[in-house]
Write an enzyme that holds these catalytic residues in place. Structure first.
Site, mmCIF file in Angstrom:
data_model
loop_
_atom_site.group_PDB
_atom_site.id
_atom_site.type_symbol
_atom_site.label_atom_id
_atom_site.label_comp_id
_atom_site.label_asym_id
_atom_site.label_seq_id
_atom_site.Cartn_x
_atom_site.Cartn_y
_atom_site.Cartn_z
ATOM 1 N N THR A 74 -5.879 62.621 -52.587
ATOM 2 C CA THR A 74 -6.131 63.808 -51.779
ATOM 3 C C THR A 74 -7.168 63.486 -50.716
ATOM 4 O OG1 THR A 74 -5.722 65.108 -53.746
ATOM 5 C CG2 THR A 74 -6.774 66.245 -51.893
ATOM 6 N N CYS B 56 -10.793 67.891 -58.407
ATOM 7 C CA CYS B 56 -9.801 68.348 -57.424
ATOM 8 C C CYS B 56 -10.243 69.646 -56.762
ATOM 9 C CB CYS B 56 -8.444 68.530 -58.087
ATOM 10 S SG CYS B 56 -7.687 66.960 -58.510
HETATM 11 N N1 NAD Z 1 -6.305 64.202 -61.636
HETATM 12 C C1 NAD Z 1 -5.661 65.172 -61.031
HETATM 13 O O1 NAD Z 1 -5.423 66.228 -61.569
HETATM 14 C C2 NAD Z 1 -5.156 65.017 -59.624
HETATM 15 C C3 NAD Z 1 -4.087 65.831 -59.185
HETATM 16 C C4 NAD Z 1 -3.615 65.667 -57.910
HETATM 17 C C5 NAD Z 1 -4.230 64.762 -57.056
HETATM 18 N N2 NAD Z 1 -5.274 64.007 -57.485
HETATM 19 C C6 NAD Z 1 -5.842 63.051 -56.558
HETATM 20 O O2 NAD Z 1 -5.336 61.767 -56.856
HETATM 21 C C7 NAD Z 1 -6.324 60.760 -56.655
HETATM 22 C C8 NAD Z 1 -6.561 59.986 -57.926
HETATM 23 O O3 NAD Z 1 -7.084 60.860 -58.897
HETATM 24 P P1 NAD Z 1 -7.127 60.492 -60.440
HETATM 25 O O4 NAD Z 1 -7.493 61.738 -61.165
HETATM 26 O O5 NAD Z 1 -5.892 59.766 -60.855
HETATM 27 O O6 NAD Z 1 -8.349 59.474 -60.474
HETATM 28 P P2 NAD Z 1 -8.826 58.579 -61.694
HETATM 29 O O7 NAD Z 1 -10.269 58.377 -61.531
HETATM 30 O O8 NAD Z 1 -8.272 59.112 -62.972
HETATM 31 O O9 NAD Z 1 -8.083 57.195 -61.468
HETATM 32 C C9 NAD Z 1 -8.317 56.371 -60.413
HETATM 33 C C10 NAD Z 1 -8.101 54.922 -60.850
HETATM 34 O O10 NAD Z 1 -8.269 54.137 -59.693
HETATM 35 C C11 NAD Z 1 -8.960 52.954 -60.057
HETATM 36 N N3 NAD Z 1 -9.568 52.392 -58.877
HETATM 37 C C12 NAD Z 1 -10.680 52.786 -58.214
HETATM 38 N N4 NAD Z 1 -10.901 52.012 -57.140
HETATM 39 C C13 NAD Z 1 -9.879 51.118 -57.113
HETATM 40 C C14 NAD Z 1 -9.552 50.037 -56.243
HETATM 41 N N5 NAD Z 1 -10.313 49.754 -55.184
HETATM 42 N N6 NAD Z 1 -8.454 49.298 -56.513
HETATM 43 C C15 NAD Z 1 -7.687 49.584 -57.592
HETATM 44 N N7 NAD Z 1 -7.951 50.592 -58.462
HETATM 45 C C16 NAD Z 1 -9.040 51.335 -58.207
HETATM 46 C C17 NAD Z 1 -9.940 53.410 -61.101
HETATM 47 O O11 NAD Z 1 -10.373 52.339 -61.911
HETATM 48 C C18 NAD Z 1 -9.115 54.441 -61.874
HETATM 49 O O12 NAD Z 1 -8.447 53.879 -62.976
HETATM 50 C C19 NAD Z 1 -7.539 61.505 -56.127
HETATM 51 O O13 NAD Z 1 -7.491 61.527 -54.741
HETATM 52 C C20 NAD Z 1 -7.351 62.912 -56.654
HETATM 53 O O14 NAD Z 1 -7.990 63.877 -55.853
HETATM 54 C C21 NAD Z 1 -5.729 64.101 -58.765
#
Ligand code: NAD
Length: 420
Positions: free
Chosen positions: A116, A256
Site C-alpha cells: 500500500t 493498514c
Molecule cells: N496485512 C494486511 O492486512 C495487509 C492487507 C492489505 C495490504 N497490506 C499491505 O501489504 C504490504 C505488506 O504487508 P504485510 O502485512 O504482508 O507485511 P509483513 O510485515 O507481514 O511482511 C512483509 C515481509 O517482507 C519482508 N521484507 C521486508 N523488507 C524486505 C526486503 N527488502 N526484501 C525482501 N523481503 C523483505 C519482511 O521480512 C516480511 O516477512 C504493506 O504495504 C501493507 O500495507 C497489508
C-alpha cells in the site's frame, strides 16, 4: 509460463505466493532467514496459510538468496510500508526491495508492486531505483504493474483468491498481461484500472474511508457516553435504514487502516493541499485508547474502587481479533494510560506471542489469569476464545463488584458495565 518471484513473505506475500504456487513455479523470497527456515518446514507463524495449503502449492519454493530469483520474469513486491515516528511514510523496505529486484532485472521482466502506497509511489519512487540499479530503461526494457492487496488477516472467509483484485500496468499491453496473470488465480475476478496511479489511489482510499467511518463512530460514542445513551443501541436502531453504514466504534491499530491515511495525507501535503477531514479522523482514532482507559477509571471510582494499586486485567493485546499480529496495536495506549493512573495491569492474549510482546512493548503476558483477583476486566480484543465466554465467566476474574468493560460490545446487551 513465466516464473514468478514474490518479494516479502508476510501476511500478504505468503498467501499470494501459495495461490500462484498451486498453478505455476513461484519462488518466495524474504530477507528474514528465520521466516524462510520456518516456511521450508511448513510453518507459517501468521497462521494465514496452513501446512496443508503450503504442501498443496507444489510449485512454491522459498529462499533468502537473491540469486535464486534471478531467473524469474515477474517480480511481485509485497514488503511493509510503515510510517516513521513523525507519521511520515517510511519507504525504506520498498526502496531496498526495489534495489534487490534491480540487481536481477532483465529485459522483458515485469515488476508488480502490491504494498500500500500513495498515488505515484510506484513510478516516482520505485521505478527510478529499478532503472538506476539495473541500468535498464522503464517501459522499453522492463515494465511495472500495481495490484493492491485487500486481504483481511484472521478472516477465513475473505481470502486472497476470493476477493476481487484491482490490477494495472505501465502500458496497455502490460496492464492486460498483469490482469490475466491475476485472473488466473483470483476466482472473484479482477478489475483492470486505467493506470498505476488510479490503482494506487483506490487502495489507499479504501482504508482511509474505513478509518474515517470508524472515527465518526468513535466521536458519536464520546458524545453519547456524556448523554448516557448506549451507542450500540443507537447504531442498531439507525442500522435499520437501508443506506446507514454498519460501522462500530473501536481502537484503530495495525499496519493498514491506522497507517495508510498518512500515506495519502503525506502526498497531499507534498503537492500543497492540507487535508482536514482525513487528519481529524486520525486524531479522533488515535485518542480512543486514553479515552477508553479514562472511562474505565471513572466507572471504577464510581463503584468505590481505589485506583492506586488497583488491578486491571486486559484481555487481548493484538491489533485485532483472531490474529497474532501485535504491530501498532492501540491496546497499548489503554494499558499505558491505566498504568499512568496508577493501576497495575495484567495482560493476557491467547493469540499473541509472549516473546514478541516482551520485545515490542515490555509486556509479559499472563497465561492463565487468576480468579477473584482483579478490580476490572477490560475485554479489549474479543478473540473467538474470549467472545464465547459468558459474562459470568469474565466476572469470575474479578473480586467483589468489579467493572467489566466490553470495548467492542460483543457481550449481550446489559451484561457489561461499559462499552464504547
Ligand atoms: N496485512 C494486511 O492486512 C495487509 C492487507 C492489505 C495490504 N497490506 C499491505 O501489504 C504490504 C505488506 O504487508 P504485510 O502485512 O504482508 O507485511 P509483513 O510485515 O507481514 O511482511 C512483509 C515481509 O517482507 C519482508 N521484507 C521486508 N523488507 C524486505 C526486503 N527488502 N526484501 C525482501 N523481503 C523483505 C519482511 O521480512 C516480511 O516477512 C504493506 O504495504 C501493507 O500495507 C497489508
Amino acid at each position: 509460463m513465466k516464473k514468478i518471484a514474490v518479494i516479502g513473505l508476510g501476511y500478504v506475500g505468503l498467501p499470494l505466493a501459495a495461490a500462484f504456487g498451486e498453478k505455476r513455479e513461484v519462488v518466495g523470497f524474504d530477507i528474514n532467514s528465520k521466516r524462510i527456515a520456518e516456511l521450508k518446514d511448513g510453518v507459517d507463524f501468521t497462521r494465514e496459510v496452513s501446512r496443508e495449503e503450503l504442501a498443496a502449492a507444489s510449485g512454491l519454493s522459498f529462499t533468502d538468496q537473491l540469486a535464486d530469483i534471478a531467473d524469474c520474469q515477474i517480480f511481485i513486491v509485497t514488503v511493509p510500508t510503515p510510517i516513521d515516528e513523525y507519521k511520515s511514510p517510511d519507504l525504506t523496505p520498498l526502496i531496498k526491495s526495489s534495489e534487490s529486484v534491480g540487481k536481477v532485472l532483465k529485459r522483458g521482466d515485469i515488476v508488480i508492486y502490491e504494498s500500500t502506497v500513495f498515488p505515484g509511489a510506484t513510478e516516482e519512487v520505485c521505478v527510478p531505483v529499478l532503472e538506476k540499479v539495473s541500468g535498464l530503461k522503464f517501459n522499453e526494457d522492463f515494465f511495472a504493474g500495481y495490484s493492491p492487496e485487500r486481504i483481511n488477516p484472521g478472516d477465513k472467509e475473505h481470502r486472497v483468491t476470493s476477493i476481487m483484485k484491482v490490477t494495472s500496468g505501465s502500458t496497455p499491453e502490460i496492464a492486460d498481461e498483469v490482469d490475466a496473470l491475476y485472473a488466473d488465480v483470483i476466482t472473484a475476478g479482477t478489475h483492470k484500472a486505467s493506470s498505476i496511479k488510479v490503482a494506487e489511489a483506490a487502495k489507499v482510499i479504501e482504508n482511509t474511508q474505513r478509518d474515517l467511518n470508524i472515527a465518526l463512530m468513535n466521536e458519536l460514542s464520546m458524545i453519547f457516553s456524556r448523554m448516557k445513551i448506549d451507542t450500540h443501541e443507537v447504531l442498531a436502531a439507525a442500522g435499520t435504514k437501508w443506506n446507514f453504514l454498519p460501522f462500530k466504534p473501536g481502537l484503530v491499530g495495525g499496519h493498514c487502516i491506522g497507517v495508510d491515511p498518512y500515506y495519502l495525507t503525506h502526498k497531499a501535503q507534498a503537492i500543497g493541499y492540507h487535508p482536514e477531514i482525513i487528519l481529524a479522523g486520525r486524531r479522533v482514532n488515535d485518542n480512543m485508547g486514553p479515552y477508553a482507559a479514562a472511562e474505565l477509571v471513572k466507572a471504577m471510582i464510581k463503584k468505590g474502587h481505589t485506583i492506586a494499586d488497583s488491578k486491571v486485567l486486559v484481555m487481548g493485546l493484538t491489533f485485532k481479533e483472531n490474529c497474532p499480529d501485535l504491530r501498532n496495536t492501540r491496546v497499548i495506549d489503554v494499558i499505558r494510560e491505566l498504568e499512568d493512573f496508577g493501576c497495575q495491569v495484567d495482560v493476557t492474549d491467547c493469540w499473541a506471542d509472549n516473546e514478541e510482546a516482551q520485545h515490542e512493548y515490555g509486556i509479559s503476558l499472563i497465561e492463565k489469569p487468576a480468579q477473584s483477583e482483579y478490580d476490572a476486566v477490560f475485554l479489549a480484543v474479543p478473540h473467538r476464545e474470549y467472545a464465547k465466554k459468558a459474562s459470568s465467566e469474565l466476572r469470575q476474574y474479578m473480586k467483589g463488584d468489579g467493572v467489566l468493560f466490553d470495548l467492542k460490545g460483543v457481550l449481550p446487551m446489559g451484561e457489561a458495565d461499559l462499552r464504547l
